[in-house]
Design an enzyme around this catalytic site. Structure first.
Site, PDB file in Angstrom:
ATOM      1  N   PHE A   1       0.828  -1.221   0.000  1.00  0.00           N
ATOM      2  CA  PHE A   1       0.000   0.000   0.000  1.00  0.00           C
ATOM      3  C   PHE A   1       0.854   1.260   0.000  1.00  0.00           C
ATOM      4  CE2 PHE A   1      -4.020  -2.038   0.477  1.00  0.00           C
ATOM      5  CZ  PHE A   1      -3.772  -3.219   1.175  1.00  0.00           C
ATOM      6  N   ARG A   2       1.858   1.324   0.922  1.00  0.00           N
ATOM      7  CA  ARG A   2       2.527   2.617   1.160  1.00  0.00           C
ATOM      8  C   ARG A   2       3.920   2.731   0.576  1.00  0.00           C
ATOM      9  NH1 ARG A   2      -0.744   1.033   5.038  1.00  0.00           N
ATOM     10  NH2 ARG A   2      -2.444   2.438   5.614  1.00  0.00           N
TER      11      ARG A   2
ATOM     12  N   ILE B   1      -5.147  -9.877   3.225  1.00  0.00           N
ATOM     13  CA  ILE B   1      -6.478 -10.446   2.933  1.00  0.00           C
ATOM     14  C   ILE B   1      -6.411 -11.391   1.738  1.00  0.00           C
ATOM     15  CG2 ILE B   1      -7.706  -8.465   3.908  1.00  0.00           C
ATOM     16  CD1 ILE B   1      -8.012  -7.288   1.106  1.00  0.00           C
TER      17      ILE B   1
ATOM     18  N   HIS C   1      -7.637  -8.399   9.130  1.00  0.00           N
ATOM     19  CA  HIS C   1      -8.459  -7.584   8.220  1.00  0.00           C
ATOM     20  C   HIS C   1      -9.321  -8.435   7.316  1.00  0.00           C
ATOM     21  CE1 HIS C   1      -5.341  -4.145   8.877  1.00  0.00           C
ATOM     22  NE2 HIS C   1      -6.187  -4.272   9.874  1.00  0.00           N
TER      23      HIS C   1
ATOM     24  N   CYS D   1     -23.595 -12.880   1.735  1.00  0.00           N
ATOM     25  CA  CYS D   1     -24.789 -12.068   1.420  1.00  0.00           C
ATOM     26  C   CYS D   1     -25.206 -11.299   2.674  1.00  0.00           C
ATOM     27  CB  CYS D   1     -25.932 -12.979   0.988  1.00  0.00           C
ATOM     28  SG  CYS D   1     -27.493 -12.076   0.828  1.00  0.00           S
TER      29      CYS D   1
ATOM     30  N   ASN E   1      12.014  -5.844   7.513  1.00  0.00           N
ATOM     31  CA  ASN E   1      11.243  -4.958   6.652  1.00  0.00           C
ATOM     32  C   ASN E   1      12.167  -4.301   5.630  1.00  0.00           C
ATOM     33  OD1 ASN E   1       8.365  -4.164   6.524  1.00  0.00           O
ATOM     34  ND2 ASN E   1       9.280  -2.113   6.429  1.00  0.00           N
TER      35      ASN E   1
ATOM     36  N   ILE F   1      11.924  -9.964   2.664  1.00  0.00           N
ATOM     37  CA  ILE F   1      11.664 -11.054   3.629  1.00  0.00           C
ATOM     38  C   ILE F   1      11.705 -12.425   2.964  1.00  0.00           C
ATOM     39  CG2 ILE F   1       9.132 -10.831   3.431  1.00  0.00           C
ATOM     40  CD1 ILE F   1       9.133 -11.398   6.525  1.00  0.00           C
TER      41      ILE F   1
END
Ligand code: APR
Length: 248
Positions: A35-36, A113, A129, A137, A221, A239
Site C-alpha cells: 500500500f505505502r 487479505i 483484516h 450475502c 522490513n 523477507i
C-alpha cells in the site's frame, strides 16, 4: 547480511513458540503490490483516494465504484486471469508454514487479505483484516467465493437478491473480536515475535505487537518502519530472500 542471517537462524533455533506478525510486504514477492511503498497502491492515482474507496461509508454510498476498484486492485491478482497470473505463496509464506509444521511457530497474525499463508500450508492464521476469499450475502448470509465476486458485474447479488459483501475489514469498521483476542493471546505467549513486511502505521493491528513480552523481537522490513526502535533485532531487506536463506 550473512552475519545477520546467522543471528536470525540462531534465534529461530533457540525458539519453540514463535509468532509471526505480517503485512502487505510479505506478499510483494508474490506480485501483489503493497500500500505505502513508492510502488504501492496508495501512490497510484484514482478518482478518489484509495483509503476513501476502502472505507465503509464509500462502500455504502458508492457500491458500484467500490467494486470496480476492489475487483481490479484487490481481487485480480488473487483470482488471476488468462493474462494476469494468480499470486502464489513465496518463500516467506512457505518458510512460516514449515516452522509451524515443525512445531516451532504457533501462529501467523496477518493484516493481509490474500489467503497466501493458508495456501502455503499455514493452519493457525489470524486474519486481522479478513479475507477476499470469503464473501457473504448481507441479507441471508450465504457464502460466495472470490471467483464468484470477480466474475460478477457491478454490485454482486445473492440468489436471494441481497448484496454480497467481502469479509474484509474496511476503514471505519471494527476488527473481529475472536480474531483479535486469539492474536493477543498468541503474541503474549510467544518466546519470539517476528514482525515482517509491514509499515506498522495502521491501528489497532499495529498495536498488537506491544503485547509481546520477550526479548527476541525481530523486525524484517525492506524500509524503516514507525516502530524500528522496539525491535531487539532489525533486518532491512526482502523477507522472502531472507527467509529462503534459513532452515527449520
Ligand atoms: N520484504 C520486506 N518488506 C517489504 C517487502 C519485502 N519484499 N515489500 C514491501 N515491504 C515493506 C515496505 O517497506 C513497507 O514498509 O512492507 C511494508 C508494507 O507497508 P504497507 O504498504 O503500509 O502495508 P501494511 O503495513 O500491511 O498496511 C497495513 O493498511 O491500508 C491498510 O488494511 C490495509 O492491511 C493494510 C494496512
Amino acid at each position: 547480511m550473512m552475519e545477520d542471517i546467522a543471528v536470525l537462524q540462531k534465534l529461530i533455533d533457540e525458539s519453540s513458540n514463535i509468532v509471526f506478525f505480517g503485512g502487505a510486504g510479505v506478499s510483494t514477492e508474490s506480485g501483489i503490490p503493497d500500500f505505502r511503498s513508492v510502488d504501492g497502491l496508495y501512490h497510484q492515482k484514482f478518482k478518489y483516494p484509495p483509503e476513501t474507496m476502502l472505507s465503509h461509508s464509500f462502500y455504502v454510498s458508492h457500491k458500484e465504484e467500490f467494486y470496480e476498484f476492489y475487483r481490479e486492485k484487490l481481487l485480480l491478482k488473487v483470482v488471476g486471469t488468462a493474462d494476469v497470473s494468480k499470486a502464489e505463496p513465496n518463500a516467506a509464506h512457505r518458510f512460516l508454514a514449515e516452522l509451524e509444521k515443525a512445531g516451532k511457530l504457533s501462529a501467523v497474525v496477518t493484516q493481509n487479505i490474500d489467503g497466501l499463508h493458508q495456501a502455503a500450508g499455514s493452519k493457525n492464521v489470524y486474519e486481522l483484516h479478513g479475507s477476499v476469499l470469503r464473501n457473504y450475502c448481507q441479507n441471508c448470509g450465504k457464502l460466495y467465493s472470490a471467483e464468484d465476486i470477480f466474475n460478477s458485474n457491478g454490485v454482486p447479488k445473492c440468489s436471494c437478491g441481497g448484496d454480497i459483501k467481502p469479509d474484509v475489514v474496511l476503514y471505519e469498521e471494527g476488527l473481529d473480536n475472536d480474531v483479535m483476542s486469539g492474536a493477543v493471546r498468541a503474541i503474549s505467549n510467544a518466546d519470539m515475535l517476528i514482525i515482517g513486511g509491514t509499515s506498522l502505521v495502521v491501528y489497532p493491528a499495529a498495536g498488537l505487537v506491544d503485547y509481546y513480552r520477550g526479548n527476541k523481537l525481530v523486525l524484517i522490513n525492506r524500509d524503516e518502519t514507525a516502530r524500528d526502535s522496539i525491535a531487539n533485532y532489525a533486518f532491512h531487506g526482502k523477507i522472502g530472500e531472507i527467509f529462503s536463506q534459513l532452515h527449520v
